[in-house]
Design an enzyme around this catalytic site. Structure first.
Site, PDB file in Angstrom:
ATOM      1  N   LYS A  19      -7.103 -19.459  82.582  1.00  0.00           N
ATOM      2  CA  LYS A  19      -7.302 -18.332  83.510  1.00  0.00           C
ATOM      3  C   LYS A  19      -6.737 -18.668  84.892  1.00  0.00           C
ATOM      4  O   LYS A  19      -6.008 -17.876  85.480  1.00  0.00           O
ATOM      5  CB  LYS A  19      -8.806 -18.020  83.589  1.00  0.00           C
ATOM      6  CG  LYS A  19      -9.171 -16.864  84.484  1.00  0.00           C
ATOM      7  CD  LYS A  19     -10.487 -16.233  84.054  1.00  0.00           C
ATOM      8  CE  LYS A  19     -11.704 -16.984  84.589  1.00  0.00           C
ATOM      9  NZ  LYS A  19     -11.879 -16.855  86.043  1.00  0.00           N
ATOM     10  N   GLY A  91     -13.358 -13.493  91.304  1.00  0.00           N
ATOM     11  CA  GLY A  91     -13.352 -14.247  92.552  1.00  0.00           C
ATOM     12  C   GLY A  91     -11.975 -14.827  92.846  1.00  0.00           C
ATOM     13  O   GLY A  91     -11.528 -14.874  93.998  1.00  0.00           O
ATOM     14  N   ARG A 119     -20.753 -12.026  96.222  1.00  0.00           N
ATOM     15  CA  ARG A 119     -20.264 -13.412  96.350  1.00  0.00           C
ATOM     16  C   ARG A 119     -19.678 -13.664  97.746  1.00  0.00           C
ATOM     17  O   ARG A 119     -19.051 -12.787  98.329  1.00  0.00           O
ATOM     18  CB  ARG A 119     -19.246 -13.698  95.238  1.00  0.00           C
ATOM     19  CG  ARG A 119     -19.910 -13.609  93.870  1.00  0.00           C
ATOM     20  CD  ARG A 119     -18.965 -13.895  92.750  1.00  0.00           C
ATOM     21  NE  ARG A 119     -18.517 -15.277  92.755  1.00  0.00           N
ATOM     22  CZ  ARG A 119     -17.577 -15.754  91.953  1.00  0.00           C
ATOM     23  NH1 ARG A 119     -16.983 -14.955  91.079  1.00  0.00           N
ATOM     24  NH2 ARG A 119     -17.223 -17.018  92.003  1.00  0.00           N
ATOM     25  N   GLN A 166     -10.294 -22.133  95.093  1.00  0.00           N
ATOM     26  CA  GLN A 166      -9.995 -20.780  95.548  1.00  0.00           C
ATOM     27  C   GLN A 166      -9.755 -20.770  97.053  1.00  0.00           C
ATOM     28  O   GLN A 166      -8.820 -20.126  97.535  1.00  0.00           O
ATOM     29  CB  GLN A 166     -11.135 -19.832  95.160  1.00  0.00           C
ATOM     30  CG  GLN A 166     -11.245 -19.667  93.649  1.00  0.00           C
ATOM     31  CD  GLN A 166     -12.369 -18.759  93.211  1.00  0.00           C
ATOM     32  OE1 GLN A 166     -13.187 -18.329  94.015  1.00  0.00           O
ATOM     33  NE2 GLN A 166     -12.422 -18.470  91.925  1.00  0.00           N
ATOM     34  N   ASP A 312     -17.156 -25.182  85.995  1.00  0.00           N
ATOM     35  CA  ASP A 312     -17.376 -24.036  85.107  1.00  0.00           C
ATOM     36  C   ASP A 312     -18.005 -24.452  83.779  1.00  0.00           C
ATOM     37  O   ASP A 312     -18.373 -23.590  82.968  1.00  0.00           O
ATOM     38  CB  ASP A 312     -16.054 -23.303  84.855  1.00  0.00           C
ATOM     39  CG  ASP A 312     -15.543 -22.622  86.129  1.00  0.00           C
ATOM     40  OD1 ASP A 312     -16.361 -22.342  87.023  1.00  0.00           O
ATOM     41  OD2 ASP A 312     -14.326 -22.391  86.227  1.00  0.00           O
ATOM     42  N   LYS A 339     -21.739 -18.126  91.676  1.00  0.00           N
ATOM     43  CA  LYS A 339     -20.686 -17.794  90.702  1.00  0.00           C
ATOM     44  C   LYS A 339     -20.910 -16.358  90.214  1.00  0.00           C
ATOM     45  O   LYS A 339     -21.578 -15.576  90.883  1.00  0.00           O
ATOM     46  CB  LYS A 339     -20.711 -18.811  89.558  1.00  0.00           C
ATOM     47  CG  LYS A 339     -20.284 -20.219  89.986  1.00  0.00           C
ATOM     48  CD  LYS A 339     -18.802 -20.283  90.276  1.00  0.00           C
ATOM     49  CE  LYS A 339     -18.388 -21.675  90.702  1.00  0.00           C
ATOM     50  NZ  LYS A 339     -17.026 -21.686  91.247  1.00  0.00           N
ATOM     51  N   ARG A 343     -25.971 -19.119  88.312  1.00  0.00           N
ATOM     52  CA  ARG A 343     -25.918 -19.785  87.004  1.00  0.00           C
ATOM     53  C   ARG A 343     -27.057 -20.779  86.796  1.00  0.00           C
ATOM     54  O   ARG A 343     -27.492 -20.972  85.658  1.00  0.00           O
ATOM     55  CB  ARG A 343     -24.558 -20.477  86.808  1.00  0.00           C
ATOM     56  CG  ARG A 343     -23.468 -19.479  86.507  1.00  0.00           C
ATOM     57  CD  ARG A 343     -22.162 -20.122  86.083  1.00  0.00           C
ATOM     58  NE  ARG A 343     -21.224 -19.059  85.720  1.00  0.00           N
ATOM     59  CZ  ARG A 343     -19.912 -19.157  85.735  1.00  0.00           C
ATOM     60  NH1 ARG A 343     -19.342 -20.293  86.094  1.00  0.00           N
ATOM     61  NH2 ARG A 343     -19.155 -18.143  85.379  1.00  0.00           N
ATOM     62  N   ARG A 385     -19.545 -16.893  81.109  1.00  0.00           N
ATOM     63  CA  ARG A 385     -19.824 -18.272  80.663  1.00  0.00           C
ATOM     64  C   ARG A 385     -21.271 -18.434  80.194  1.00  0.00           C
ATOM     65  O   ARG A 385     -21.571 -19.285  79.356  1.00  0.00           O
ATOM     66  CB  ARG A 385     -19.460 -19.279  81.751  1.00  0.00           C
ATOM     67  CG  ARG A 385     -17.993 -19.168  82.143  1.00  0.00           C
ATOM     68  CD  ARG A 385     -17.398 -20.412  82.722  1.00  0.00           C
ATOM     69  NE  ARG A 385     -16.133 -20.098  83.383  1.00  0.00           N
ATOM     70  CZ  ARG A 385     -14.961 -19.947  82.764  1.00  0.00           C
ATOM     71  NH1 ARG A 385     -14.866 -20.103  81.456  1.00  0.00           N
ATOM     72  NH2 ARG A 385     -13.872 -19.647  83.448  1.00  0.00           N
TER      73      ARG A 385
END
Ligand code: S3P
Length: 425
Positions: A19, A91, A119, A166, A312, A339, A343, A385
């Site tokens: 990705k 994101g 976020r 990012q 991740d 995230k 999470r 996820r």
């Protein structure tokens, strides 16, 4: 989605394309001079958002099942979008594109879905403002984000508080447009796909340990990119092969970039039977076949040092730890709270519902293993996820596991349930 317990899995599979690499290949191809081809790109909702954003800004993208052909418009050839740029759940689209949009000479507004709108964007707004970008955001931190760009950016030397690819990539992409040399120093090394790929497209970029510098760029050159399989998608089947009895799973041609391979190191240290074979290079990225088989696992500590290399994979590694002897401690993972869902809460609450013994801490999880899991109704919190991790949990749980909002797997792995069904036959 309903998942039933299986007795074993013996299979060889291929998981979808990476990705992170697909997002970057689309962006850099759009900004290049000439026509780029991206083979084996990731067909997923997140990458679609990046593609749509550039289509709205006038880039022609020809899409077939296996490849994208992109007619690059050059660094200064994008046109103002006539509508808001909708980034959906992504994101990566939002934060990376913010850097590019800051270098244009028109205004843009980025919006997103409910999860993305919660976020934090301050992490990119702050450095971009130091580069003299004019940015307006809700509560100065959230989408919608309006970037009133005027074709001029100042270079900066930025010391980032978070190890985030990012944030780093956003600054490097803005750095393509900023006079002089822009640099960023991270607290730990995050994934380096942008650095590798920007170099291949012709940017003047220098990596010195935790510091990355980039010079203002006149021109990027189109490329042909082959995208390898995503280790973050392979991770679900790596863990499935380890925690199921009498099983062996081989996953072909997975990206094992050393900034992404933390899961391999961790499961090896837990005592996993894992073999890495057939190492080669695909478009500047290391790739290998990964073979795992049923293993007796022991507990481990995972801390902030290794976190960027497996950020991740924490959901699926937590499931793995529920099947390991002893107490596993995960710390330095507060990024997981921001995230696609919180999470840490999602993992602990849903696996505990299935019978695990997990305690949530402010920045991590304490997992007491080994525990038997039982099927029940669990919530993905619309986080891809979490949905996939709970599905793998369902394979070892007594009875049936029902996952709510499981279609969010489309964000990164649209054929996840087809692959799962096929190998569970
Ligand atoms: C990504 C970076 C990571 C990762 C995300 C993809 C990227 O996020 O969690 O799934 O492609 O750069 P952070 O940069 O927030 O750590």
């Amino acid at each position: 989605m309903k998942i039933n317990k299986v007795s074993k899995i013996i299979a060889t599979i291929k998981v979808p394309a990476d990705k992170s690499i697909t997002h970057r290949a689309i962006m850099l191809s759009c900004l290049s001079n000439g026509t780029s081809v991206i083979n084996n790109y990731l067909h997923s909702d997140d990458c679609k958002m990046t593609m749509n954003a550039f289509k709205l800004m006038g880039v022609e993208i020809l899409q077939t099942r296996n490849s994208l052909t992109i007619k690059g418009v050059g660094l200064n050839g994008l046109k103002k979008s006539q509508q808001n740029i909708y980034a959906g759940n992504s994101g990566t689209t939002t934060r990376l594109i913010s850097g590019i949009l800051s270098g244009q000479n028109f205004s843009s507004t980025i919006t997103g879905d409910d999860s993305l709108s919660k976020r934090p964007m301050k992490r990119v707004i702050e450095p971009l403002r130091l580069m003299e970008a004019d940015i307006i955001a809700k509560d100065d931190n959230f989408l919608p984000l309006t970037i009133n760009a005027n074709g001029s950016l100042k270079s900066i030397d930025y010391v980032s508080k978070v190890a985030s690819a990012q944030v780093k990539s956003c600054i490097l992409l803005a750095g393509l447009y900023a006079d002089g040399i822009t640099s960023i120093i991270e607290p730990e090394k995050s994934r380096d796909h942008s650095e590798r790929m920007m170099k291949a497209y012709g940017a003047d970029i220098v990596v010195d340990n935790l510091k990355v510098s980039i010079k203002k760029c006149d021109k990027l050159h189109s490329q042909e990119i082959n995208v390898p399989s995503d280790i973050s998608s392979a991770a679900f089947f790596i863990v499935a092969g380890l925690i199921l009895q009498n099983s062996k799973i081989k996953i072909l041609e997975v990206n094992i970039n050393p900034t992404r391979d933390g899961i391999i190191e961790v499961v090896k240290n837990m005592g996993a039977n894992i073999k890495i074979d057939n190492i080669k290079n695909i478009s500047g990225e290391e790739v290998a076949d990964i073979e795992v088989s049923s293993s007796c696992l022991n507990c481990i500590n995972i801390d902030e040092k290794i976190m960027p290399r497996l950020v991740d994979e924490i959901p699926i590694l937590t499931l793995c730890a529920t099947q390991a002897e002893g107490t596993t401690i995960i710390s330095g993972a507060k990024e997981l709270r921001v995230k696609e869902s919180d999470r840490l809460f999602a993992i602990a609450s849903q696996l505990n519902k299935m019978g695990a013994n997990i305690k949530e801490t402010e920045d991590g999880l304490i997992i007491h293993g080994k525990t038997k899991l039982k099927g029940c109704i669990v919530d993905s919190f619309k986080d891809h996820r979490i949905a996939m991790m709970l599905s793998i949990a369902g394979l070892i749980a007594e009875g049936a596991t029902e996952i709510i909002d499981s279609d969010c797997v489309n964000i990164s792995f649209s054929n996840f349930y087809e692959v799962l069904k096929e190998i569970c036959k």
